[in-house]
Scaffold this motif. Sequence first.
Motif, PDB file in Angstrom:
ATOM      1  N   ARG A   7      -4.642   4.701  -3.530  1.00  0.00           N
ATOM      2  CA  ARG A   7      -4.300   6.032  -4.059  1.00  0.00           C
ATOM      3  C   ARG A   7      -3.040   6.005  -4.927  1.00  0.00           C
ATOM      4  NH1 ARG A   7      -2.883   7.569   1.505  1.00  0.00           N
ATOM      5  NH2 ARG A   7      -0.631   7.677   1.698  1.00  0.00           N
ATOM      6  N   ARG A   8      -2.296   4.903  -4.916  1.00  0.00           N
ATOM      7  CA  ARG A   8      -1.057   4.826  -5.686  1.00  0.00           C
ATOM      8  C   ARG A   8      -1.311   4.178  -7.041  1.00  0.00           C
ATOM      9  NH1 ARG A   8       3.706   7.162  -3.356  1.00  0.00           N
ATOM     10  NH2 ARG A   8       4.743   5.863  -4.907  1.00  0.00           N
ATOM     11  N   THR A   9      -0.958   4.899  -8.091  1.00  0.00           N
ATOM     12  CA  THR A   9      -1.148   4.317  -9.428  1.00  0.00           C
ATOM     13  C   THR A   9      -0.050   3.302  -9.750  1.00  0.00           C
ATOM     14  OG1 THR A   9       0.084   6.166 -10.341  1.00  0.00           O
ATOM     15  CG2 THR A   9      -2.311   6.347 -10.355  1.00  0.00           C
ATOM     16  N   ASP A  10       1.022   3.304  -8.937  1.00  0.00           N
ATOM     17  CA  ASP A  10       2.115   2.373  -9.218  1.00  0.00           C
ATOM     18  C   ASP A  10       1.966   1.039  -8.484  1.00  0.00           C
ATOM     19  OD1 ASP A  10       2.501   3.589  -6.779  1.00  0.00           O
ATOM     20  OD2 ASP A  10       4.619   4.084  -7.108  1.00  0.00           O
ATOM     21  N   ILE A  11       0.848   0.826  -7.795  1.00  0.00           N
ATOM     22  CA  ILE A  11       0.575  -0.480  -7.169  1.00  0.00           C
ATOM     23  C   ILE A  11      -0.657  -1.076  -7.857  1.00  0.00           C
ATOM     24  CG2 ILE A  11       0.092  -1.738  -5.036  1.00  0.00           C
ATOM     25  CD1 ILE A  11       1.229   0.646  -3.464  1.00  0.00           C
ATOM     26  N   PRO A  12      -0.518  -2.289  -8.428  1.00  0.00           N
ATOM     27  CA  PRO A  12      -1.664  -2.867  -9.143  1.00  0.00           C
ATOM     28  C   PRO A  12      -2.856  -3.061  -8.202  1.00  0.00           C
ATOM     29  CG  PRO A  12       0.311  -4.271  -9.364  1.00  0.00           C
ATOM     30  CD  PRO A  12       0.643  -3.191  -8.390  1.00  0.00           C
ATOM     31  N   ASP A  13      -4.057  -2.734  -8.684  1.00  0.00           N
ATOM     32  CA  ASP A  13      -5.267  -2.874  -7.869  1.00  0.00           C
ATOM     33  C   ASP A  13      -5.503  -4.306  -7.422  1.00  0.00           C
ATOM     34  OD1 ASP A  13      -5.916  -0.236  -7.880  1.00  0.00           O
ATOM     35  OD2 ASP A  13      -7.296  -0.363  -9.576  1.00  0.00           O
ATOM     36  N   ASP A  14      -5.051  -5.281  -8.230  1.00  0.00           N
ATOM     37  CA  ASP A  14      -5.354  -6.679  -7.884  1.00  0.00           C
ATOM     38  C   ASP A  14      -4.607  -7.125  -6.619  1.00  0.00           C
ATOM     39  OD1 ASP A  14      -2.766  -7.312  -8.709  1.00  0.00           O
ATOM     40  OD2 ASP A  14      -3.398  -8.962 -10.001  1.00  0.00           O
ATOM     41  N   TYR A  15      -3.683  -6.289  -6.138  1.00  0.00           N
ATOM     42  CA  TYR A  15      -3.036  -6.575  -4.859  1.00  0.00           C
ATOM     43  C   TYR A  15      -4.057  -6.808  -3.753  1.00  0.00           C
ATOM     44  CZ  TYR A  15       1.904  -6.599  -3.789  1.00  0.00           C
ATOM     45  OH  TYR A  15       3.186  -7.007  -3.562  1.00  0.00           O
ATOM     46  N   LEU A  16      -5.146  -6.035  -3.824  1.00  0.00           N
ATOM     47  CA  LEU A  16      -6.160  -6.120  -2.770  1.00  0.00           C
ATOM     48  C   LEU A  16      -6.987  -7.400  -2.857  1.00  0.00           C
ATOM     49  CD1 LEU A  16      -7.245  -2.370  -2.826  1.00  0.00           C
ATOM     50  CD2 LEU A  16      -5.860  -3.510  -1.079  1.00  0.00           C
ATOM     51  N   ASP A  17      -6.885  -8.121  -3.995  1.00  0.00           N
ATOM     52  CA  ASP A  17      -7.596  -9.403  -4.124  1.00  0.00           C
ATOM     53  C   ASP A  17      -6.827 -10.539  -3.452  1.00  0.00           C
ATOM     54  OD1 ASP A  17      -9.425  -8.072  -5.692  1.00  0.00           O
ATOM     55  OD2 ASP A  17      -8.476  -8.658  -7.585  1.00  0.00           O
ATOM     56  N   TYR A  18      -5.563 -10.275  -3.135  1.00  0.00           N
ATOM     57  CA  TYR A  18      -4.736 -11.325  -2.532  1.00  0.00           C
ATOM     58  C   TYR A  18      -4.552 -11.052  -1.037  1.00  0.00           C
ATOM     59  CZ  TYR A  18      -4.053 -12.894  -7.246  1.00  0.00           C
ATOM     60  OH  TYR A  18      -4.298 -13.371  -8.502  1.00  0.00           O
ATOM     61  N   SER A  19      -3.894 -11.994  -0.373  1.00  0.00           N
ATOM     62  CA  SER A  19      -3.727 -11.938   1.079  1.00  0.00           C
ATOM     63  C   SER A  19      -3.263 -10.569   1.570  1.00  0.00           C
ATOM     64  CB  SER A  19      -2.701 -12.994   1.495  1.00  0.00           C
ATOM     65  OG  SER A  19      -2.324 -12.793   2.841  1.00  0.00           O
ATOM     66  N   ASP A  20      -3.885 -10.097   2.642  1.00  0.00           N
ATOM     67  CA  ASP A  20      -3.469  -8.797   3.197  1.00  0.00           C
ATOM     68  C   ASP A  20      -2.065  -8.867   3.816  1.00  0.00           C
ATOM     69  OD1 ASP A  20      -4.116 -10.235   5.437  1.00  0.00           O
ATOM     70  OD2 ASP A  20      -5.829  -8.999   6.012  1.00  0.00           O
ATOM     71  N   LYS A  21      -1.512 -10.064   3.912  1.00  0.00           N
ATOM     72  CA  LYS A  21      -0.118 -10.180   4.375  1.00  0.00           C
ATOM     73  C   LYS A  21       0.873  -9.599   3.362  1.00  0.00           C
ATOM     74  CE  LYS A  21      -0.973 -14.375   7.002  1.00  0.00           C
ATOM     75  NZ  LYS A  21      -1.075 -15.810   6.781  1.00  0.00           N
ATOM     76  N   LEU A  22       0.426  -9.398   2.133  1.00  0.00           N
ATOM     77  CA  LEU A  22       1.308  -8.841   1.103  1.00  0.00           C
ATOM     78  C   LEU A  22       1.297  -7.315   1.082  1.00  0.00           C
ATOM     79  CD1 LEU A  22       0.178 -11.033  -1.971  1.00  0.00           C
ATOM     80  CD2 LEU A  22       1.951 -11.569  -0.285  1.00  0.00           C
ATOM     81  N   TRP A  23       0.246  -6.724   1.633  1.00  0.00           N
ATOM     82  CA  TRP A  23      -0.010  -5.303   1.396  1.00  0.00           C
ATOM     83  C   TRP A  23       1.069  -4.373   1.926  1.00  0.00           C
ATOM     84  CZ3 TRP A  23      -5.961  -4.805   2.850  1.00  0.00           C
ATOM     85  CH2 TRP A  23      -6.686  -5.706   2.045  1.00  0.00           C
ATOM     86  N   HIS A  24       1.686  -4.763   3.065  1.00  0.00           N
ATOM     87  CA  HIS A  24       2.640  -3.847   3.705  1.00  0.00           C
ATOM     88  C   HIS A  24       3.878  -3.578   2.846  1.00  0.00           C
ATOM     89  CE1 HIS A  24       4.569  -7.694   4.497  1.00  0.00           C
ATOM     90  NE2 HIS A  24       5.672  -7.046   4.800  1.00  0.00           N
ATOM     91  N   ALA A  25       4.150  -4.449   1.879  1.00  0.00           N
ATOM     92  CA  ALA A  25       5.405  -4.299   1.129  1.00  0.00           C
ATOM     93  C   ALA A  25       5.344  -3.089   0.172  1.00  0.00           C
ATOM     94  CB  ALA A  25       5.744  -5.604   0.401  1.00  0.00           C
ATOM     95  N   PRO A  26       4.417  -3.080  -0.800  1.00  0.00           N
ATOM     96  CA  PRO A  26       4.355  -1.876  -1.647  1.00  0.00           C
ATOM     97  C   PRO A  26       3.862  -0.649  -0.880  1.00  0.00           C
ATOM     98  CG  PRO A  26       2.529  -3.355  -2.157  1.00  0.00           C
ATOM     99  CD  PRO A  26       3.431  -4.103  -1.211  1.00  0.00           C
ATOM    100  N   ALA A  27       2.997  -0.877   0.113  1.00  0.00           N
ATOM    101  CA  ALA A  27       2.495   0.270   0.896  1.00  0.00           C
ATOM    102  C   ALA A  27       3.634   0.914   1.692  1.00  0.00           C
ATOM    103  CB  ALA A  27       1.369  -0.178   1.831  1.00  0.00           C
TER     104      ALA A  27
END
Lengths: 185, 185
Positions: free
Chosen positions: B67-87
Amino acid sequence: MKIEEAQQAIKEVLPEKRYLHSLGVADTAEKLAEKYGADSEKARLAGMLHDIAKYFSKDELEAIIRRRTDIPDDYLDYSDKLWHAPAGAAYVQERFGLNDREVLSAMTYHTTGRKNMTKLEKIIFLADYIEPGRDFPGVNEVRKTAGESLDEAVFQELQRTIIHLLEKRQSVYPETVEAYNDLVR
Amino acid sequence: MKIEEAQQAIKEVLPEKRYLHSLGVADTAEKLAEKYGADSEKARLAGMLHDIAKYFSKDELEAIIRRRTDIPDDYLDYSDKLWHAPAGAAYVQERFGLNDREVLSAMTYHTTGRKNMTKLEKIIFLADYIEPGRDFPGVNEVRKTAGESLDEAVFQELQRTIIHLLEKRQSVYPETVEAYNDLVR
């Protein structure tokens, strides 16, 4: 361009050791192509020519890269050790009228790799690393893997190459990491 | 958002060990900010909050990222260990009205880094790696470097982190390599 012309052309511009390396890459690429179902003549030709621009001057390489719209400008921001690859492909196209896109792209990406590599790109990338004249820690493990899986061997080469660059505090071309990530998946 | 509110907020959503890690990052970030001339209150706040979304469910993290336009969509293509930071940054903005761009970007990039990192981004990135509770091979060397040069310590952290990912055959987020290349130069 015939293979004999290619051999003559590199003999004229490469020192003995690099010339012998190129013959090794041509042989290895041909064998890999036979094994993995790619065009073995194209593999031999791309292997023979891949380093043709290796001893061009920095100025000459930069001039080629700047005049070609098909080479990203940011190439010049990274190590000049990468420049001979796309510049060599541009050179054989301009100088010898070689227009085979598969051969040209295999030459272009032989140092960096990229995501979605073609089979011929993988073969030249790998042959450059494992040809019989190469001797560095770990090469025999990658040679062994090359007998089992083209993708796994290319993956190991990417993994080792990037680690080597990091350990030496050198920059890593982004497409090399994209190639690696592509094969992780 | 006040530091006491931040501490209360993370205490409610993090298990004990992660909560103590967050306190360690807040302390370390504050000290680094004092040493390297950044805003120590912002450093403490960003350190306290950096892992607030660490234990959100994968679905919840994915929903925030989508839902955030300021987080690149390709974040979801990489490890879910990264997701908590911009989220996590998005969450504290939405839930607590925290709108300090410096604090938010330090939270956003604390796991991946990026090129042209701000001083506060570097401080949180580094504090997360070297806070007193961390114990892994090489951490003491980076701690020592952190007493001498912020950039060199961040560089060593990037170098070791990328090598670690490669050795474990895990994907590497492209911005992490950009951060590394940026500090090579």
